[in-house]
Design a protein around this motif. Structure first.
Motif, PDB file in Angstrom:
ATOM      1  N   CYS A 151     -26.768 -17.623 -22.644  1.00  0.00           N
ATOM      2  CA  CYS A 151     -28.204 -17.771 -22.902  1.00  0.00           C
ATOM      3  C   CYS A 151     -28.828 -18.813 -21.973  1.00  0.00           C
ATOM      4  O   CYS A 151     -29.957 -18.638 -21.498  1.00  0.00           O
ATOM      5  CB  CYS A 151     -28.447 -18.172 -24.360  1.00  0.00           C
ATOM      6  N   SER A 152     -28.085 -19.888 -21.682  1.00  0.00           N
ATOM      7  CA  SER A 152     -28.582 -20.929 -20.767  1.00  0.00           C
ATOM      8  C   SER A 152     -28.797 -20.354 -19.371  1.00  0.00           C
ATOM      9  O   SER A 152     -29.876 -20.525 -18.766  1.00  0.00           O
ATOM     10  CB  SER A 152     -27.586 -22.094 -20.689  1.00  0.00           C
ATOM     11  N   LEU A 153     -27.773 -19.674 -18.854  1.00  0.00           N
ATOM     12  CA  LEU A 153     -27.829 -19.147 -17.480  1.00  0.00           C
ATOM     13  C   LEU A 153     -28.842 -18.007 -17.352  1.00  0.00           C
ATOM     14  O   LEU A 153     -29.671 -17.996 -16.438  1.00  0.00           O
ATOM     15  CB  LEU A 153     -26.437 -18.663 -17.050  1.00  0.00           C
ATOM     16  N   LEU A 154     -28.771 -17.051 -18.273  1.00  0.00           N
ATOM     17  CA  LEU A 154     -29.647 -15.875 -18.174  1.00  0.00           C
ATOM     18  C   LEU A 154     -31.101 -16.216 -18.469  1.00  0.00           C
ATOM     19  O   LEU A 154     -32.008 -15.593 -17.914  1.00  0.00           O
ATOM     20  CB  LEU A 154     -29.144 -14.772 -19.111  1.00  0.00           C
ATOM     21  N   SER A 155     -31.342 -17.204 -19.347  1.00  0.00           N
ATOM     22  CA  SER A 155     -32.723 -17.652 -19.603  1.00  0.00           C
ATOM     23  C   SER A 155     -33.348 -18.202 -18.331  1.00  0.00           C
ATOM     24  O   SER A 155     -34.502 -17.896 -18.007  1.00  0.00           O
ATOM     25  CB  SER A 155     -32.748 -18.735 -20.680  1.00  0.00           C
ATOM     26  N   TYR A 156     -32.575 -19.006 -17.620  1.00  0.00           N
ATOM     27  CA  TYR A 156     -33.089 -19.604 -16.387  1.00  0.00           C
ATOM     28  C   TYR A 156     -33.376 -18.527 -15.346  1.00  0.00           C
ATOM     29  O   TYR A 156     -34.427 -18.546 -14.688  1.00  0.00           O
ATOM     30  CB  TYR A 156     -32.092 -20.622 -15.832  1.00  0.00           C
ATOM     31  N   VAL A 157     -32.457 -17.579 -15.196  1.00  0.00           N
ATOM     32  CA  VAL A 157     -32.649 -16.480 -14.230  1.00  0.00           C
ATOM     33  C   VAL A 157     -33.894 -15.667 -14.592  1.00  0.00           C
ATOM     34  O   VAL A 157     -34.729 -15.359 -13.737  1.00  0.00           O
ATOM     35  CB  VAL A 157     -31.403 -15.560 -14.187  1.00  0.00           C
ATOM     36  N   ALA A 158     -34.033 -15.332 -15.879  1.00  0.00           N
ATOM     37  CA  ALA A 158     -35.157 -14.498 -16.335  1.00  0.00           C
ATOM     38  C   ALA A 158     -36.505 -15.179 -16.149  1.00  0.00           C
ATOM     39  O   ALA A 158     -37.491 -14.530 -15.779  1.00  0.00           O
ATOM     40  CB  ALA A 158     -34.957 -14.118 -17.803  1.00  0.00           C
ATOM     41  N   ILE A 159     -36.550 -16.499 -16.377  1.00  0.00           N
ATOM     42  CA  ILE A 159     -37.834 -17.209 -16.305  1.00  0.00           C
ATOM     43  C   ILE A 159     -38.117 -17.744 -14.906  1.00  0.00           C
ATOM     44  O   ILE A 159     -39.219 -17.576 -14.381  1.00  0.00           O
ATOM     45  CB  ILE A 159     -37.864 -18.353 -17.350  1.00  0.00           C
ATOM     46  N   ALA A 160     -37.127 -18.373 -14.275  1.00  0.00           N
ATOM     47  CA  ALA A 160     -37.361 -19.004 -12.967  1.00  0.00           C
ATOM     48  C   ALA A 160     -37.423 -17.995 -11.835  1.00  0.00           C
ATOM     49  O   ALA A 160     -38.206 -18.153 -10.893  1.00  0.00           O
ATOM     50  CB  ALA A 160     -36.257 -20.031 -12.690  1.00  0.00           C
ATOM     51  N   PHE A 161     -36.623 -16.926 -11.899  1.00  0.00           N
ATOM     52  CA  PHE A 161     -36.549 -15.977 -10.787  1.00  0.00           C
ATOM     53  C   PHE A 161     -37.230 -14.654 -11.090  1.00  0.00           C
ATOM     54  O   PHE A 161     -37.997 -14.140 -10.278  1.00  0.00           O
ATOM     55  CB  PHE A 161     -35.079 -15.730 -10.404  1.00  0.00           C
ATOM     56  N   MET A 162     -36.970 -14.090 -12.278  1.00  0.00           N
ATOM     57  CA  MET A 162     -37.564 -12.786 -12.612  1.00  0.00           C
ATOM     58  C   MET A 162     -38.967 -12.925 -13.196  1.00  0.00           C
ATOM     59  O   MET A 162     -39.697 -11.945 -13.302  1.00  0.00           O
ATOM     60  CB  MET A 162     -36.651 -12.038 -13.586  1.00  0.00           C
ATOM     61  N   ARG A 163     -39.323 -14.151 -13.603  1.00  0.00           N
ATOM     62  CA  ARG A 163     -40.653 -14.455 -14.139  1.00  0.00           C
ATOM     63  C   ARG A 163     -41.061 -13.522 -15.292  1.00  0.00           C
ATOM     64  O   ARG A 163     -42.166 -12.972 -15.320  1.00  0.00           O
ATOM     65  CB  ARG A 163     -41.710 -14.405 -13.023  1.00  0.00           C
ATOM     66  N   VAL A 164     -40.109 -13.343 -16.226  1.00  0.00           N
ATOM     67  CA  VAL A 164     -40.395 -12.551 -17.427  1.00  0.00           C
ATOM     68  C   VAL A 164     -41.547 -13.178 -18.200  1.00  0.00           C
ATOM     69  O   VAL A 164     -42.429 -12.483 -18.720  1.00  0.00           O
ATOM     70  CB  VAL A 164     -39.130 -12.451 -18.316  1.00  0.00           C
ATOM     71  N   LEU A 168     -24.950  -9.756 -24.311  1.00  0.00           N
ATOM     72  CA  LEU A 168     -25.702  -9.111 -25.395  1.00  0.00           C
ATOM     73  C   LEU A 168     -26.408 -10.147 -26.260  1.00  0.00           C
ATOM     74  O   LEU A 168     -27.519  -9.917 -26.722  1.00  0.00           O
ATOM     75  CB  LEU A 168     -24.765  -8.273 -26.270  1.00  0.00           C
ATOM     76  N   ALA A 169     -25.740 -11.292 -26.484  1.00  0.00           N
ATOM     77  CA  ALA A 169     -26.341 -12.354 -27.306  1.00  0.00           C
ATOM     78  C   ALA A 169     -27.660 -12.813 -26.699  1.00  0.00           C
ATOM     79  O   ALA A 169     -28.615 -13.126 -27.421  1.00  0.00           O
ATOM     80  CB  ALA A 169     -25.373 -13.527 -27.433  1.00  0.00           C
ATOM     81  N   TYR A 170     -27.732 -12.857 -25.359  1.00  0.00           N
ATOM     82  CA  TYR A 170     -28.992 -13.227 -24.716  1.00  0.00           C
ATOM     83  C   TYR A 170     -30.014 -12.099 -24.848  1.00  0.00           C
ATOM     84  O   TYR A 170     -31.192 -12.341 -25.154  1.00  0.00           O
ATOM     85  CB  TYR A 170     -28.788 -13.560 -23.233  1.00  0.00           C
ATOM     86  N   PHE A 171     -29.570 -10.859 -24.631  1.00  0.00           N
ATOM     87  CA  PHE A 171     -30.509  -9.734 -24.663  1.00  0.00           C
ATOM     88  C   PHE A 171     -31.088  -9.502 -26.054  1.00  0.00           C
ATOM     89  O   PHE A 171     -32.175  -8.936 -26.173  1.00  0.00           O
ATOM     90  CB  PHE A 171     -29.846  -8.467 -24.115  1.00  0.00           C
ATOM     91  N   VAL A 172     -30.394  -9.952 -27.098  1.00  0.00           N
ATOM     92  CA  VAL A 172     -30.975  -9.917 -28.447  1.00  0.00           C
ATOM     93  C   VAL A 172     -32.268 -10.722 -28.461  1.00  0.00           C
ATOM     94  O   VAL A 172     -33.299 -10.268 -28.965  1.00  0.00           O
ATOM     95  CB  VAL A 172     -29.985 -10.481 -29.492  1.00  0.00           C
TER      96      VAL A 172
END
Length: 311
Positions: A54-67, A241-245
């Motif tokens: 969740c730490s790693l994927l949150s950063y990728v999603a917000i900082a790079f993918m700009r979800v 999957l825990a992050y994608f939830v």
């Protein structure tokens, strides 16, 4: 004048709802499989894997993918509040994973459905938030259902039951605490940014707990992986999957509403129960299913009462 037909639900929304269902039920079933059928008896380490992802994927999603736009923490006080929420969040996830070692998913979901009861009680005790008597009365079948389900559960386990109740109460406590701590406009964070800051704090909390309570778990995991490399893939997939939830939960709310999410959540619990029984073939009794059904009806009535009397 003939009323216009309601707009069809966009396929994007249907896709996100399906993804939310899939990731939510998937992580629940995979947790159960790893902790019982597969024999990986390390719920704290499993939670640590979840929070790291969740730490790693949150950063990728917000900082790079700009979800979502990145929101910054404005003060040390706000950071301290987020840390407090993170500890409670951590506790709820660990307790939930521990409960899955001892309880079938169907019973786990029945207990988890009582979250509105704990939320209403804690909101009254902590912030004196009162509901209408009709709203409180709908909580009677919620609790009665779990009592009936407990009496009719063939696989009842006291420690698992206590852990599951603790996880449910902690989730409710986090909701009320979040309302108290991050109530001002300057401190409010959307759920994705809140996860971005909470998850690394959770990792810091879980790391010493894992080292102390699940000694040499990394070495044991590597030894198990040498015999069956699938374990590593299970852990990576499960953690993702825990992050994608969380991600799909946010996107479903964004494309529908918080109330719709509640209704969909009630249905999701029922789907999870049916799927888990089909996969794990755990014994269920008529009394257990009756109790779970009563709890779900109570939660639906509670949601309707909240909508009617708070509008």
């Amino acid at each position: 004048m003939v009323a216009a037909d309601p707009s069809p639900i966009p396929w994007t929304t249907i896709g996100w709802v399906a993804s939310w269902y899939g990731s939510n039920i998937g992580v629940l079933l995979l947790n159960k499989y790893l902790l019982t059928n597969y024999g990986f008896k390390y719920p704290i380490f499993l939670t640590l894997c979840h929070m790291t992802a969740c730490s790693l994927l949150s950063y990728v999603a917000i900082a790079f993918m700009r979800v979502v736009p990145m929101q910054s923490v404005r003060s040390k006080i706000q950071l301290a509040k987020i840390a407090g929420l993170s500890v409670v969040f951590c506790f709820s996830v660990v307790c939930g994973n521990v409960s899955l070692r001892y309880l079938p998913v169907s019973f786990n979901q029945a207990i988890g459905a009582t979250t509105p009861f704990f939320t209403a009680v804690l909101a009254f005790l902590m912030i004196k938030k009162r509901e209408e008597w009709v709203t409180y009365s709908t909580l009677i079948p919620v609790v009665a259902g779990v009592i009936i389900a407990s009496g009719g559960e063939p696989s009842f386990h006291l420690l698992g039951f206590i852990m599951c109740i603790s996880a449910t109460a902690a989730r409710a406590f986090k909701s009320v605490l979040q309302e108290i701590l991050l109530s001002s406009d300057g401190e409010k964070l959307n759920s994705m940014n809140l996860l971005l800051y909470m998850a690394p704090i959770a990792v810091i909390c879980l790391l010493p707990a894992t080292i102390i309570m699940e000694k040499n778990v990394v070495g044991i995991t590597l030894d198990l992986a040498r015999n069956d490399i699938k374990l590593i893939w299970y852990l990576l997939f499960n953690s993702s999957l825990a992050y994608f939830v969380n991600l799909t939960n946010f996107l479903v709310t964004k494309h529908t509403s918080a109330l719709t999410l509640q209704v969909l959540g009630n249905a999701k619990g029922a789907v999870a129960v049916v799927v888990s029984i089909l996969i794990f073939k755990n014994p269920v009794s008529f009394l257990g299913m009756l109790g779970y059904g009563l709890t779900v009806v109570g939660v639906i009535l509670y949601s309707e009462a909240k909508k009617r009397y708070s509008s």
